[in-house]
Scaffold this motif. Structure first.
Motif, short mmCIF file in Angstrom:
data_model
loop_
_atom_site.label_atom_id
_atom_site.label_comp_id
_atom_site.label_asym_id
_atom_site.label_seq_id
_atom_site.Cartn_x
_atom_site.Cartn_y
_atom_site.Cartn_z
N VAL A 1 -42.23 8.19 -26.69
CA VAL A 1 -42.91 7.02 -27.26
C VAL A 1 -42.25 5.74 -26.75
O VAL A 1 -42.92 4.77 -26.37
N LEU A 2 -40.91 5.72 -26.74
CA LEU A 2 -40.18 4.53 -26.30
C LEU A 2 -40.41 4.25 -24.82
O LEU A 2 -40.43 3.09 -24.39
N ILE B 1 -39.14 5.99 -36.04
CA ILE B 1 -40.13 6.59 -35.14
C ILE B 1 -40.14 8.11 -35.30
O ILE B 1 -41.19 8.74 -35.38
N GLU C 1 -34.94 4.36 -34.14
CA GLU C 1 -35.20 5.73 -33.71
C GLU C 1 -35.53 6.63 -34.90
O GLU C 1 -36.42 7.49 -34.82
N VAL D 1 -42.26 -1.14 -25.81
CA VAL D 1 -42.43 -2.14 -26.87
C VAL D 1 -42.17 -3.54 -26.33
O VAL D 1 -42.87 -4.50 -26.67
N SER E 1 -45.34 -1.53 -33.22
CA SER E 1 -45.81 -1.23 -31.87
C SER E 1 -45.52 0.22 -31.50
O SER E 1 -46.39 0.94 -30.98
N ALA E 2 -44.30 0.68 -31.77
CA ALA E 2 -43.91 2.03 -31.37
C ALA E 2 -44.72 3.10 -32.11
O ALA E 2 -45.19 4.07 -31.51
N CYS F 1 -34.55 0.56 -22.76
CA CYS F 1 -35.57 -0.11 -23.58
C CYS F 1 -35.01 -0.96 -24.71
O CYS F 1 -35.76 -1.75 -25.30
N THR G 1 -41.51 -4.64 -33.99
CA THR G 1 -41.26 -3.68 -32.93
C THR G 1 -41.61 -2.25 -33.36
O THR G 1 -42.18 -1.48 -32.58
N THR G 2 -41.25 -1.88 -34.60
CA THR G 2 -41.55 -0.54 -35.08
C THR G 2 -43.05 -0.33 -35.20
O THR G 2 -43.55 0.77 -34.97
N SER H 1 -48.26 3.23 -30.98
CA SER H 1 -48.29 3.91 -29.69
C SER H 1 -48.21 5.42 -29.88
O SER H 1 -48.83 6.19 -29.12
#
Length: 525
Positions: free
Chosen positions: A359-360, A464, A461, A365, A308-309, A439, A305-306, A312
């Protein structure tokens, strides 16, 4: 792979399944209320041809435009309810969490591939609560996060070094760093600089997990009794595939855990999830199993998941240079050119905080999240939601379709734009709705490690935020120019459970000689 195609219907296994389903239809009870509206299905087999296998959120968004906040399909007796508004998702998944917190049974991913004991697929109950208690204790509070803050900062600094050296390998550098952070926190394991076996196994296992739960991919997910058929039966090739994937899952679950246990036994273990969970104990076999699966839930989810973020984040900075300049101006004014930002600067960098929130929201994600399952019959807003229904919250949009949740124009102005200022109070205008209220999931299936009072996933968080702050302090990110032509990346997300931006090219260059010197400093602080 056994897909829902006309060829699949010719298999004897599928024909038997249809026969069983038809008998069930004969004895079907009368419903207390109508189902939610949805696309009309075929006689007997329902919406078997309507279930999307590629980018399902696009289809779900079309249904939302046609049928409203709740839509319904049925395939061979399995009801699926799609939620296309925040209010509906909150009313059902949060406010009725007692009956909306279970997971669907995915025979392919769970029983056959071996993910049934993972937090993601585990049925709601005592074992589920023990996992969440373990994870919340080690990553779910600011005090707990302070223990791991140096790991996040050190590994992000090492990320800067790798990107400076090989900017054309951005996605792999992000994956390496996300894996490095989560493996150190989960198991106290420090990754190898290249081709780390634990990072590689997580990538393979996560990809196979997503394939095994994809809508319409495997008939066994609709007809669970197919899990019992022998491998040699025509149409049962999915069982051979599952056996191969099962070996990879077992390696992912056991190898890093055994490493951590060996370190603990030798007295050399650093602080980690495993050491914290087992501290002062002589664990039973069951306790070992709980700890093993608690940790792999963090390891598996956090390692993807991180990625992807943060990917992005770089895509957004490539496409929206004005946002990048504002972020860099804030960093330059507050932090200055003589050091890298740290998590201690977070309260002093409100624009970077807003950027991390954006971003989120901007490139979700988990565009439809992992489905919930209803444990009791329910009637919601006059619609019948039968026990066992799969509930899917649709967080996504793609213009020009009607957007939902995190891209609803009634909630977010110009939602396709990457605009951190939407989360800042300017000129008396209130900030727009916090994306993290949506999210990170809903109800009792909200992501582990969440700070419940604030609905904040502190570790994610922080990763990111520090990636944004450190990267923008030292790098200029821009579009690539090839043969005199500027290449604009395409915003085109991929999978439905964890969605990664489509691979793109960007130019990443150090902002100055001083920036290079900061990156090249020793990262072990």
């Amino acid at each position: 792979m056994l897909t829902l195609t006309y060829v699949a219907w010719l298999n004897p296994t599928c024909l038997v399944g249809i026969g069983v389903y038809l008998l069930m239809r004969v004895f079907k009870k009368k419903n207390p209320a109508p189902y939610p509206p949805g696309p009309p299905g075929l006689p007997l087999v329902g919406n078997v041809l309507d279930i999307p296998q590629v980018k399902p959120w696009l289809t779900f968004t079309k249904w939302g435009k046609m049928y409203g906040e709740i839509s319904h399909v049925e395939v061979l007796g399995q009801h699926t309810i799609v939620l296309n508004s925040v209010k509906t998702a909150m009313d059902m998944l949060d406010n009725k969490s007692m009956v909306y917190s279970d997971r669907p049974v995915f025979p392919m991913a769970g029983e056959l591939v071996g993910w049934k004991d993972s937090l993601l697929l585990l049925s709601y109950g005592g074992r589920f609560r023990r996992y969440r208690k373990n994870l919340h204790r080690v990553i779910g509070s600011r005090a707990a996060l302070d223990i791991y803050r140096p790991i996040v900062e050190i590994e992000t600094h090492r990320f800067l070094k790798r990107v400076l050296t090989t900017p054309d390998q951005l996605q792999e550098r992000i994956r390496h760093t996300a894996g490095a952070v989560i493996l150190r926190i989960s198991y106290g394991y420090e990754v190898k600089e290249s081709s780390d076996p634990f990072i590689n196994i997580a990538k393979r296992a996560n990809n196979q997990f997503l394939q095994s739960i994809a809508p319409g991919a495997f008939m066994v997910n609709y007809l669970p009794f197919l899990a019992k058929v022998p491998e040699w039966l025509p149409g049962a090739g999915f069982k051979r595939l599952a056996r191969e994937w099962h070996e990879i899952v077992q390696e992912m679950v056991s190898a890093p855990y055994n490493f951590a246990i060996d370190e603990i036994a030798a007295g050399d273990a650093p602080m980690s999830c495993i050491s914290a969970m087992l501290e002062g104990q002589t664990p039973t076999a069951e306790e070992h199993d709980i700890a093993r699966w608690s940790a792999v839930s963090l390891y598996g989810g956090g390692s993807d998941t991180t990625v992807s973020a943060i990917y992005s984040l770089f895509l957004a900075m490539t496409l929206f240079p004005d946002v990048q300049k504002k972020a860099q101006a804030e960093i330059d004014a507050v932090v200055g050119p003589d050091r890298l930002p740290s998590l201690a600067d977070r309260a002093s960098l409100p624009y970077i905080e807003a950027l991390a929130k954006e971003v989120l929201r901007w490139n979700v994600v988990t565009p439809i999240g992992l489905p919930h399952r209803v444990t009791e019959d329910d009637v919601h807003d006059g619609y019948y939601i039968p026990k066992g229904s799969i509930i899917i919250p649709n967080l996504w949009l793609v213009p020009p379709l009607v957007p939902f949740m995190l891209h609803n124009p009634e909630t977010y102005s110009n939602p396709s734009q990457f605009n951190p200022e939407r989360f800042l109070a300017n000129d008396g205008k209130k900030p727009e709705t916090e994306p993290r209220t949506i999210c990170f999931g809903f109800g009792r299936r909200i992501c582990p490690g969440i700070a419940n009072s604030q609905k904040r996933l502190l570790l994610a968080e922080s990763s990111i935020w520090i990636s944004a702050a450190m990267s923008l302090a030292v790098f200029d990110i821009s579009k690539v120019v090839e043969n005199g032509v500027e290449i604009t990346p395409e915003v085109d997300p991929s999978s439905f459970t964890i969605s990664h931006p489509k691979p793109f090219k960007c130019s990443i260059r150090a902002r100055s000689a001083k920036a290079i010197a900061l990156v090249q400093q020793d990262a072990n602080y």
